[in-house]
Design a protein around this motif. Structure first.
Motif, PDB file in Angstrom:
ATOM      1  N   LEU A  77       0.845  -1.183   0.000  1.00 14.23           N
ATOM      2  CA  LEU A  77       0.000   0.000   0.000  1.00 14.23           C
ATOM      3  C   LEU A  77       0.882   1.236   0.000  1.00 14.23           C
ATOM      4  O   LEU A  77       1.834   1.314   0.771  1.00 14.23           O
ATOM      5  CB  LEU A  77      -0.896   0.018   1.253  1.00 14.23           C
ATOM      6  N   VAL A  78       0.584   2.159  -0.885  1.00 11.46           N
ATOM      7  CA  VAL A  78       1.232   3.471  -0.834  1.00 11.46           C
ATOM      8  C   VAL A  78       0.139   4.478  -0.497  1.00 11.46           C
ATOM      9  O   VAL A  78      -1.009   4.318  -0.906  1.00 11.46           O
ATOM     10  CB  VAL A  78       1.951   3.844  -2.156  1.00 11.46           C
ATOM     11  N   SER A  79       0.494   5.486   0.285  1.00  9.17           N
ATOM     12  CA  SER A  79      -0.511   6.461   0.692  1.00  9.17           C
ATOM     13  C   SER A  79       0.039   7.870   0.566  1.00  9.17           C
ATOM     14  O   SER A  79       1.252   8.075   0.528  1.00  9.17           O
ATOM     15  CB  SER A  79      -0.952   6.197   2.132  1.00  9.17           C
ATOM     16  N   GLY A  80      -0.873   8.806   0.497  1.00  6.79           N
ATOM     17  CA  GLY A  80      -0.482  10.194   0.302  1.00  6.79           C
ATOM     18  C   GLY A  80      -0.699  10.578  -1.148  1.00  6.79           C
ATOM     19  O   GLY A  80      -0.722   9.731  -2.042  1.00  6.79           O
ATOM     20  N   GLU A  81      -0.862  11.855  -1.375  1.00  6.36           N
ATOM     21  CA  GLU A  81      -1.255  12.331  -2.698  1.00  6.36           C
ATOM     22  C   GLU A  81      -0.233  12.012  -3.796  1.00  6.36           C
ATOM     23  O   GLU A  81      -0.555  11.400  -4.807  1.00  6.36           O
ATOM     24  CB  GLU A  81      -1.511  13.836  -2.642  1.00  6.36           C
ATOM     25  N   LEU A  82       1.007  12.423  -3.618  1.00 11.68           N
ATOM     26  CA  LEU A  82       2.014  12.226  -4.666  1.00 11.68           C
ATOM     27  C   LEU A  82       2.364  10.755  -4.890  1.00 11.68           C
ATOM     28  O   LEU A  82       2.391  10.299  -6.040  1.00 11.68           O
ATOM     29  CB  LEU A  82       3.267  13.048  -4.355  1.00 11.68           C
ATOM     30  N   PRO A  83       2.620   9.957  -3.828  1.00  9.69           N
ATOM     31  CA  PRO A  83       2.907   8.536  -4.066  1.00  9.69           C
ATOM     32  C   PRO A  83       1.763   7.794  -4.761  1.00  9.69           C
ATOM     33  O   PRO A  83       2.011   6.957  -5.635  1.00  9.69           O
ATOM     34  CB  PRO A  83       3.154   7.973  -2.661  1.00  9.69           C
ATOM     35  N   CYS A  84       0.519   8.119  -4.399  1.00 15.46           N
ATOM     36  CA  CYS A  84      -0.630   7.476  -5.050  1.00 15.46           C
ATOM     37  C   CYS A  84      -0.720   7.874  -6.517  1.00 15.46           C
ATOM     38  O   CYS A  84      -0.959   7.041  -7.389  1.00 15.46           O
ATOM     39  CB  CYS A  84      -1.924   7.836  -4.334  1.00 15.46           C
ATOM     40  N   GLY A 142      -5.132   6.113  -0.927  1.00 17.62           N
ATOM     41  CA  GLY A 142      -4.213   4.982  -0.804  1.00 17.62           C
ATOM     42  C   GLY A 142      -4.280   4.177  -2.089  1.00 17.62           C
ATOM     43  O   GLY A 142      -5.344   4.062  -2.700  1.00 17.62           O
ATOM     44  N   ALA A 143      -3.153   3.640  -2.506  1.00 17.66           N
ATOM     45  CA  ALA A 143      -3.107   2.827  -3.719  1.00 17.66           C
ATOM     46  C   ALA A 143      -2.583   1.440  -3.376  1.00 17.66           C
ATOM     47  O   ALA A 143      -1.523   1.306  -2.766  1.00 17.66           O
ATOM     48  CB  ALA A 143      -2.214   3.487  -4.770  1.00 17.66           C
ATOM     49  N   ILE A 144      -3.337   0.424  -3.737  1.00 17.89           N
ATOM     50  CA  ILE A 144      -2.962  -0.961  -3.507  1.00 17.89           C
ATOM     51  C   ILE A 144      -2.146  -1.426  -4.712  1.00 17.89           C
ATOM     52  O   ILE A 144      -2.585  -1.286  -5.849  1.00 17.89           O
ATOM     53  CB  ILE A 144      -4.213  -1.860  -3.353  1.00 17.89           C
ATOM     54  N   THR A 145      -0.976  -1.999  -4.450  1.00 10.23           N
ATOM     55  CA  THR A 145      -0.090  -2.394  -5.546  1.00 10.23           C
ATOM     56  C   THR A 145      -0.060  -3.907  -5.776  1.00 10.23           C
ATOM     57  O   THR A 145       0.729  -4.388  -6.581  1.00 10.23           O
ATOM     58  CB  THR A 145       1.348  -1.896  -5.289  1.00 10.23           C
ATOM     59  N   ASP A 146      -0.921  -4.639  -5.090  1.00 13.29           N
ATOM     60  CA  ASP A 146      -0.965  -6.097  -5.227  1.00 13.29           C
ATOM     61  C   ASP A 146      -2.355  -6.514  -5.704  1.00 13.29           C
ATOM     62  O   ASP A 146      -3.361  -6.098  -5.128  1.00 13.29           O
ATOM     63  CB  ASP A 146      -0.653  -6.747  -3.871  1.00 13.29           C
ATOM     64  N   GLU A 147      -2.409  -7.321  -6.736  1.00 10.66           N
ATOM     65  CA  GLU A 147      -3.693  -7.725  -7.329  1.00 10.66           C
ATOM     66  C   GLU A 147      -4.551  -8.535  -6.359  1.00 10.66           C
ATOM     67  O   GLU A 147      -5.769  -8.341  -6.287  1.00 10.66           O
ATOM     68  CB  GLU A 147      -3.450  -8.535  -8.613  1.00 10.66           C
ATOM     69  N   GLY A 148      -3.947  -9.419  -5.590  1.00 10.07           N
ATOM     70  CA  GLY A 148      -4.700 -10.229  -4.632  1.00 10.07           C
ATOM     71  C   GLY A 148      -5.366  -9.378  -3.560  1.00 10.07           C
ATOM     72  O   GLY A 148      -6.555  -9.553  -3.259  1.00 10.07           O
ATOM     73  N   PHE A 149      -4.600  -8.462  -2.970  1.00  9.17           N
ATOM     74  CA  PHE A 149      -5.172  -7.562  -1.975  1.00  9.17           C
ATOM     75  C   PHE A 149      -6.265  -6.693  -2.606  1.00  9.17           C
ATOM     76  O   PHE A 149      -7.308  -6.447  -2.000  1.00  9.17           O
ATOM     77  CB  PHE A 149      -4.099  -6.661  -1.362  1.00  9.17           C
ATOM     78  N   ALA A 150      -6.031  -6.227  -3.814  1.00 12.88           N
ATOM     79  CA  ALA A 150      -7.006  -5.369  -4.496  1.00 12.88           C
ATOM     80  C   ALA A 150      -8.329  -6.115  -4.683  1.00 12.88           C
ATOM     81  O   ALA A 150      -9.401  -5.554  -4.423  1.00 12.88           O
ATOM     82  CB  ALA A 150      -6.456  -4.893  -5.842  1.00 12.88           C
ATOM     83  N   GLN A 151      -8.269  -7.363  -5.105  1.00 14.18           N
ATOM     84  CA  GLN A 151      -9.493  -8.151  -5.305  1.00 14.18           C
ATOM     85  C   GLN A 151     -10.243  -8.357  -3.993  1.00 14.18           C
ATOM     86  O   GLN A 151     -11.469  -8.231  -3.945  1.00 14.18           O
ATOM     87  CB  GLN A 151      -9.152  -9.514  -5.934  1.00 14.18           C
ATOM     88  N   GLN A 152      -9.518  -8.672  -2.920  1.00 12.57           N
ATOM     89  CA  GLN A 152     -10.158  -8.874  -1.621  1.00 12.57           C
ATOM     90  C   GLN A 152     -10.821  -7.590  -1.124  1.00 12.57           C
ATOM     91  O   GLN A 152     -11.934  -7.615  -0.608  1.00 12.57           O
ATOM     92  CB  GLN A 152      -9.138  -9.373  -0.592  1.00 12.57           C
ATOM     93  N   LEU A 153     -10.132  -6.469  -1.267  1.00 14.99           N
ATOM     94  CA  LEU A 153     -10.688  -5.192  -0.824  1.00 14.99           C
ATOM     95  C   LEU A 153     -11.921  -4.810  -1.636  1.00 14.99           C
ATOM     96  O   LEU A 153     -12.892  -4.288  -1.091  1.00 14.99           O
ATOM     97  CB  LEU A 153      -9.623  -4.099  -0.878  1.00 14.99           C
ATOM     98  N   LYS A 154     -11.905  -5.087  -2.936  1.00 10.23           N
ATOM     99  CA  LYS A 154     -13.069  -4.803  -3.769  1.00 10.23           C
ATOM    100  C   LYS A 154     -14.266  -5.644  -3.332  1.00 10.23           C
ATOM    101  O   LYS A 154     -15.388  -5.155  -3.277  1.00 10.23           O
ATOM    102  CB  LYS A 154     -12.761  -5.059  -5.247  1.00 10.23           C
ATOM    103  N   LYS A 155     -14.030  -6.918  -2.994  1.00 14.46           N
ATOM    104  CA  LYS A 155     -15.108  -7.789  -2.527  1.00 14.46           C
ATOM    105  C   LYS A 155     -15.711  -7.258  -1.231  1.00 14.46           C
ATOM    106  O   LYS A 155     -16.924  -7.312  -1.035  1.00 14.46           O
ATOM    107  CB  LYS A 155     -14.591  -9.209  -2.283  1.00 14.46           C
ATOM    108  N   LEU A 156     -14.862  -6.759  -0.338  1.00 17.67           N
ATOM    109  CA  LEU A 156     -15.349  -6.243   0.941  1.00 17.67           C
ATOM    110  C   LEU A 156     -16.059  -4.893   0.791  1.00 17.67           C
ATOM    111  O   LEU A 156     -17.026  -4.603   1.491  1.00 17.67           O
ATOM    112  CB  LEU A 156     -14.187  -6.125   1.943  1.00 17.67           C
ATOM    113  N   ALA A 157     -15.596  -4.074  -0.125  1.00 16.97           N
ATOM    114  CA  ALA A 157     -16.173  -2.737  -0.306  1.00 16.97           C
ATOM    115  C   ALA A 157     -17.483  -2.799  -1.102  1.00 16.97           C
ATOM    116  O   ALA A 157     -18.416  -2.070  -0.813  1.00 16.97           O
ATOM    117  CB  ALA A 157     -15.185  -1.814  -1.003  1.00 16.97           C
TER     118      ALA A 157
END
Length: 105
Positions: A20-27, A85-100
């Motif tokens: 996970l990267v967070s903050g305006e510029l890193p995202c 925040g930007a998720i950089t892993d596909e697995g985490f991204a899929q899980q977070l999308k399912k929860l959201a």
């Protein structure tokens, strides 16, 4: 446990895993470079910030969700308030999308 709590627990795990990267510029850099698999924007982020990130996500074909407030996002990842925040892993991204958005996945 409510889905929102599960979402933030998963987000915390993602931070500890270094995906996970967070903050305006890193995202913004993660989205533009194609590393971001999912972009999370705080519900109480400014209209300008939301528009900027939604446009960048659309242009670079990155999924984007609006979830939680700046304080929740920051506390979840052990930092000060965060608007994005930007998720950089596909697995985490899929899980977070399912929860959201459980009805969309």
């Amino acid at each position: 446990m409510p889905l929102k709590n599960k979402f933030f627990s998963m987000l915390s795990l993602c931070q500890r895993a270094g995906r996970l990267v967070s903050g305006e510029l890193p995202c913004e850099n993660a989205v533009k470079s194609g590393k971001a698999k999912l972009l999370i924007i705080a519900e109480d982020a400014s209209a300008n910030t939301k528009k900027k990130f939604e446009n960048a996500a659309f242009a670079h074909k990155t999924e984007c969700i609006v979830m939680g407030n700046k304080i929740e996002l920051g506390q979840t990842i052990g930092k000060d308030m965060r608007s994005s925040g930007a998720i950089t892993d596909e697995g985490f991204a899929q899980q977070l999308k399912k929860l959201a958005c459980p009805d969309k996945v």
